[in-house]
Design a protein around this motif. Structure first.
Motif, short mmCIF file in Angstrom:
data_model
loop_
_atom_site.label_atom_id
_atom_site.label_comp_id
_atom_site.label_asym_id
_atom_site.label_seq_id
_atom_site.Cartn_x
_atom_site.Cartn_y
_atom_site.Cartn_z
N ILE A 129 0.94 -1.54 -0.06
CA ILE A 129 0.02 0.05 0.02
C ILE A 129 0.86 1.19 -0.02
CG2 ILE A 129 -1.60 1.35 1.54
CD1 ILE A 129 -2.74 -1.36 2.33
N ILE A 130 1.77 1.18 1.11
CA ILE A 130 2.77 2.53 0.94
C ILE A 130 3.31 2.75 -0.45
CG2 ILE A 130 4.81 3.27 2.22
CD1 ILE A 130 3.48 3.22 4.48
N GLY A 131 4.21 1.48 -0.80
CA GLY A 131 4.78 1.71 -1.98
C GLY A 131 3.91 1.92 -3.32
N MET A 132 2.50 1.48 -3.34
CA MET A 132 2.06 1.83 -4.53
C MET A 132 1.51 3.50 -4.36
SD MET A 132 -0.75 -1.24 -4.75
CE MET A 132 -1.57 -0.72 -6.29
N HIS A 133 1.26 4.08 -3.17
CA HIS A 133 1.40 5.30 -2.98
C HIS A 133 2.42 6.20 -3.30
CE1 HIS A 133 -1.10 8.81 -1.06
NE2 HIS A 133 0.17 9.07 -0.64
N ILE A 134 3.45 6.06 -2.54
CA ILE A 134 4.71 6.91 -2.78
C ILE A 134 5.27 6.79 -4.19
CG2 ILE A 134 7.08 6.90 -2.03
CD1 ILE A 134 6.13 6.37 0.79
N PHE A 135 5.55 5.41 -4.72
CA PHE A 135 5.94 5.40 -5.99
C PHE A 135 5.36 5.32 -7.27
CE2 PHE A 135 9.06 3.19 -2.62
CZ PHE A 135 10.22 4.03 -3.11
N PHE A 136 4.24 4.85 -7.02
CA PHE A 136 3.18 4.95 -8.26
C PHE A 136 2.18 6.23 -8.15
CE2 PHE A 136 5.34 1.07 -9.08
CZ PHE A 136 5.34 0.72 -10.49
N GLY A 137 2.23 6.46 -6.90
CA GLY A 137 1.23 7.70 -6.82
C GLY A 137 -0.31 7.29 -7.06
N TYR A 138 -0.63 6.05 -6.63
CA TYR A 138 -2.04 5.65 -6.71
C TYR A 138 -2.76 6.62 -5.62
CZ TYR A 138 -1.31 2.02 -10.27
OH TYR A 138 -1.02 1.18 -11.06
N LYS A 139 -3.96 6.72 -5.61
CA LYS A 139 -4.89 7.12 -4.80
C LYS A 139 -5.46 6.13 -3.87
CE LYS A 139 -5.58 11.73 -7.21
NZ LYS A 139 -4.41 12.05 -7.05
N THR A 140 -5.97 6.50 -2.76
CA THR A 140 -6.55 5.47 -1.82
C THR A 140 -7.80 4.51 -2.62
OG1 THR A 140 -6.28 6.84 -0.01
CG2 THR A 140 -7.85 4.77 0.25
N LYS A 141 -8.55 5.30 -3.28
CA LYS A 141 -9.37 4.65 -3.81
C LYS A 141 -8.91 3.42 -4.97
CE LYS A 141 -13.93 5.58 -6.59
NZ LYS A 141 -14.76 6.65 -7.11
N GLU A 142 -7.89 3.83 -5.81
CA GLU A 142 -7.31 3.06 -6.98
C GLU A 142 -6.59 1.85 -6.19
OE1 GLU A 142 -5.96 6.24 -10.18
OE2 GLU A 142 -4.88 6.34 -8.27
#
Length: 169
Positions: A129-142
């Protein structure tokens, strides 16, 4: 071109479509691998192995819109395997053997090592979850859609993981 169409084409063996997909995510994959492994050669190897695996198995990708998250998971697994090798060898990466002293996770080697150790101590799902947010910029919904989780659960897990990292730092 839309990611879903590129994935459909790649699933049918279109090398150019796969190359375009790869081109869109390479920098983020490499950045994650480098920050995790701290060795440019190992990071390149992890990304290269992940791309090879992704190309060979793209036909198994169930949701065409999930390509980025899918290949990210492959890179995470490759990095985790390499980290296990590091721990088995009990070798700390240094400048002399390829380690880098700068990363998005800290200005100094000591800061980086603290943040990295804390990040790696998180449960796999929290790291994802943290990696998807930080490195890929995904939003919570995504992230919730990709991981098939409730948005509130994703927010809660991310918040607890960040709190844990702050506390242990």
């Amino acid at each position: 071109m839309e990611e879903r169409l590129l994935v459909k084409r790649a699933k049918h063996g279109d090398l150019d479509a796969f190359a375009e997909l790869y081109g869109k995510v390479y920098k983020k994959l490499y950045q994650y691998a480098l920050c995790t492994l701290r060795n440019p050669q190992d990071a390149e190897d992890a990304v290269s192995e992940a791309v090879t695996d992704a190309f060979e198995t793209i036909g198994k990708l169930q949701k065409d819109e999930a390509f980025s998250a899918w290949i990210y998971r492959i890179v995470v697994n490759k990095c985790n395997r390499k980290m296990r090798e590091y721990y088995i060898q009990k070798e700390e990466l240094t400048e002399e053997n390829g380690g880098q002293d700068s990363c998005v996770w800290g200005d100094t080697r000591e800061e980086y090592m603290e943040v990295r150790q804390t990040f790696l101590s998180l449960p796999k799902e929290d790291r994802m979850i943290i990696g998807m947010h930080i490195f890929f910029g995904y939003k919570t919904k995504e992230i919730a859609a990709i991981l098939k989780m409730n948005e509130n659960t994703v927010r809660s897990k991310e918040s607890r993981a960040i709190q844990k990292m702050k506390k242990e730092k």
